[in-house]
Enzyme design. Sequence first.
Site: not given
Ligand code: KIV
Length: 271
Positions: A51-52, A120, A118, A187, A90
């Site tokens: 989600d970056s 958090e 993934k 992280e 994510d």
């Molecule tokens: O969203 C992302 O790119 C991430 C990485 C920073 C691990 O979660």
Amino acid sequence: MGYLQGDKPISITKLLAMHAEREKITMLTAYDSTMSALLNRCGVEVILIGDSLGNVIQGHSSTTPVTVEQMVYHTECVARANTHAFLISDLPFASYGDPIQALDSAAELMRAGADMIKLEGGDWQADIIQYLVERSVPVCAHLGLLPQSVHLLGGYKVQGKSKDAASHMLEQALTCQAAGAQMLVLEAIPSSLGERITEELHIPTIGIGAGPDCSGQVLVLQDMLGISPGKPPKFVKNFMDGHQSIEAAVKAYVREVKSGKFPGLEHGFAG
Ligand code: KIV
């Protein structure tokens, strides 16, 4: 090495076998087909549709505006060109507030092509992790600096620095593993804590600013290509330095993660 021979798809079983054999796992983010194809050609084992993308694609200052619909779109883009990498997508901000919502969101990402999702968080996500895993959604947990909590944390700060915070994070990691998470991203934590958590868990840890002793490494693609605006975080290395093409830079990343050259001491944080 050797897991990429014949373009056989990388499964979770293969990633766990690599971990058992102490072969470092390489992961990079990608959000589109061109980069997905390139990462596949370079031998990156895991592509994270992170989600970056809220930062690097959409230009937001955090990941919180990203929606499930947008994650689905980018997961589909990456999946279309994927030949064998393992795809992790994510769950974005506020898309997994309870188990039912988490399953709905995860199902959309899996239908779009993700092999794993993934999310958090630590013990407060244990019920959600267990619920997803029991319904055949593989889960990667994410501890340390949690970008979706940036507004709560008051900024992007290194986590787990005190003795208590470090022990608490180790407990969180064990709880996520016990709930069924099969991988854990760590992280922005002290390198010593990255090493401790990796030693205590049996699932692979993937570090981003968590020191050299994690089972694998991940970076945001635009960061490691040196094209993200602003000052890069300490844990980022610009792999375009000394390389003539993106492909050469990504291959160098794979080589350096595999050999243990990256991350160096200079990319880590002290406890
Ligand atoms: O969203 C992302 O790119 C991430 C990485 C920073 C691990 O979660």
